[in-house]
Design an enzyme around this catalytic site. Structure first.
Site, short mmCIF file in Angstrom:
data_model
loop_
_atom_site.label_atom_id
_atom_site.label_comp_id
_atom_site.label_asym_id
_atom_site.label_seq_id
_atom_site.Cartn_x
_atom_site.Cartn_y
_atom_site.Cartn_z
N ARG A 107 -32.49 -2.14 -8.53
CA ARG A 107 -31.20 -1.52 -8.89
C ARG A 107 -30.84 -0.49 -7.84
O ARG A 107 -31.64 0.37 -7.51
CB ARG A 107 -31.32 -0.80 -10.24
CG ARG A 107 -31.53 -1.68 -11.40
CD ARG A 107 -31.25 -0.98 -12.71
NE ARG A 107 -31.89 0.32 -12.88
CZ ARG A 107 -31.71 1.11 -13.92
NH1 ARG A 107 -30.87 0.75 -14.87
NH2 ARG A 107 -32.32 2.25 -14.03
N THR A 111 -25.24 3.06 -7.89
CA THR A 111 -24.30 2.24 -8.66
C THR A 111 -24.96 1.54 -9.85
O THR A 111 -24.25 1.02 -10.72
CB THR A 111 -23.69 1.14 -7.77
OG1 THR A 111 -24.77 0.26 -7.37
CG2 THR A 111 -23.04 1.71 -6.51
N ASP A 206 -43.17 1.51 -11.36
CA ASP A 206 -44.04 2.59 -10.87
C ASP A 206 -45.26 2.76 -11.77
O ASP A 206 -46.38 2.97 -11.28
CB ASP A 206 -43.26 3.91 -10.80
CG ASP A 206 -42.31 3.95 -9.62
OD1 ASP A 206 -42.54 3.20 -8.65
OD2 ASP A 206 -41.32 4.71 -9.68
C1 PRP Z 1 -36.18 -2.12 -13.32
C2 PRP Z 1 -36.66 -3.11 -14.35
C3 PRP Z 1 -35.54 -4.10 -14.39
C4 PRP Z 1 -34.33 -3.25 -14.15
C5 PRP Z 1 -33.65 -3.04 -15.47
O1 PRP Z 1 -36.38 -2.57 -12.05
O2 PRP Z 1 -37.89 -3.69 -14.06
O3 PRP Z 1 -35.63 -5.11 -13.39
O4 PRP Z 1 -34.79 -2.00 -13.63
O5 PRP Z 1 -32.48 -2.33 -15.32
P1 PRP Z 1 -31.04 -2.96 -15.58
O6 PRP Z 1 -31.13 -3.67 -16.91
O7 PRP Z 1 -30.17 -1.75 -15.63
O8 PRP Z 1 -30.68 -3.87 -14.47
P2 PRP Z 1 -36.06 -1.68 -10.75
O9 PRP Z 1 -34.67 -1.92 -10.28
O10 PRP Z 1 -36.44 -0.27 -11.01
O11 PRP Z 1 -37.00 -2.34 -9.64
P3 PRP Z 1 -38.61 -2.31 -9.55
O12 PRP Z 1 -39.14 -3.15 -10.70
O13 PRP Z 1 -38.90 -2.92 -8.24
O14 PRP Z 1 -39.05 -0.88 -9.67
N1 URA Z 2 -35.92 0.36 -15.35
C1 URA Z 2 -37.06 0.97 -15.76
O1 URA Z 2 -38.16 0.71 -15.23
N2 URA Z 2 -36.97 1.86 -16.76
C2 URA Z 2 -35.82 2.16 -17.36
O2 URA Z 2 -35.81 2.98 -18.30
C3 URA Z 2 -34.65 1.50 -16.91
C4 URA Z 2 -34.73 0.61 -15.91
#
Ligand code: PRP
Ligand code: URA
Length: 212
Positions: A107, A111, A206
């Site tokens: 994400r 945005t 994380d």
């Molecule tokens: C997190 C999570 C989802 C997303 C959810 O990933 O694992 O993929 O956010 O958020 P949304 O419903 O608002 O799209 P992140 O973008 O943090 O990537 P990561 O798993 O690589 O940390």
């Molecule tokens: N992605 C995460 O890992 N945690 C949240 O709360 C939202 C998006």
């Protein structure tokens, strides 16, 4: 959250118990990983309820009988990187022959829009039941983007499996893709101003990989 007939919320005492530990900021990376796997296994049991089976013949030591089995090459899981990776082993515990595709998505912090950076899917995925894995369904943007990518590849039988969902994310996904069955362990209260789920568990990627 609105009422949707394509959404199943498990809300099971065993799952609630494990999620309470998962949320705790003091839970270690090792325990966090184990819990994500265990909760996924419990959700998998429910999400596989309507998986198509076919008749096969089995020879017991006594007789030959007709049984039902899940056909080979009929199920694929697609974890959304990174956090979805933590759920794969939980599905494989119950169904070890599920194929695995990967969609890399993050994400944009400003945005909150999803950005795809990787996509590798099994051959023939368009003929399989595809289960998208992501522990967090927050705004729903990542899940919608992953499902759009799968539909563009010809997939027509798609489920979404998540652990914690925000009402906003469920509404968005259920309305954008009414043909997709959504299985979540629990629905939380709301999103905060940075798009994090409250009470949530923080950043799932994380916490799974110990990166912060
Ligand atoms: C997190 C999570 C989802 C997303 C959810 O990933 O694992 O993929 O956010 O958020 P949304 O419903 O608002 O799209 P992140 O973008 O943090 O990537 P990561 O798993 O690589 O940390
Ligand atoms: N992605 C995460 O890992 N945690 C949240 O709360 C939202 C998006």
């Amino acid at each position: 959250m609105k009422k949707h007939n394509n959404v199943t919320v498990l809300d099971h005492p065993l799952i609630c118990h494990k999620i309470a530990i998962l949320r705790d900021e003091k839970t270690s990376t090792k325990q966090f990983r184990e819990l994500v796997e265990e909760i996924t296994t419990l959700v998998t049991y429910e999400a596989f309820k309507d998986v198509p089976t076919q008749e096969v013949e089995v020879k017991t030591p006594l007789v030959t009988c007709k049984q039902r089995m899940i056909p080979e090459n009929s199920i694929a899981v697609v974890p959304v990187l990174r956090a979805g990776l933590g759920m794969v082993a939980g599905v494989h515990t119950l169904f070890p022959t599920a194929k695995v595709g990967h969609i890399g998505m993050y994400r944009d912090e400003e945005t909150l829009q999803p950005r795809e950076y990787y996509c590798k899917l099994p051959d023939g995925i368009e003929n399989m039941r595809v289960i998208v894995l992501d522990p967090m369904l927050a705004t729903g943007g990542s899940a919608c983007a992953a499902i759009e990518q799968l539909k563009a590849r010809g997939c027509r039988d798609i489920h979404q499996m998540s652990i914690i969902a925000a009402p906003e994310g469920i509404d968005k996904l259920a309305e954008a893709h009414p043909d997709v069955k959504i299985f979540v362990a629990v629905v939380d209260e709301k999103l905060n101003e940075n798009g994090y789920i409250l009470p949530g568990l923080g950043d799932a990627g994380d916490r799974l990989f110990g990166t912060k």
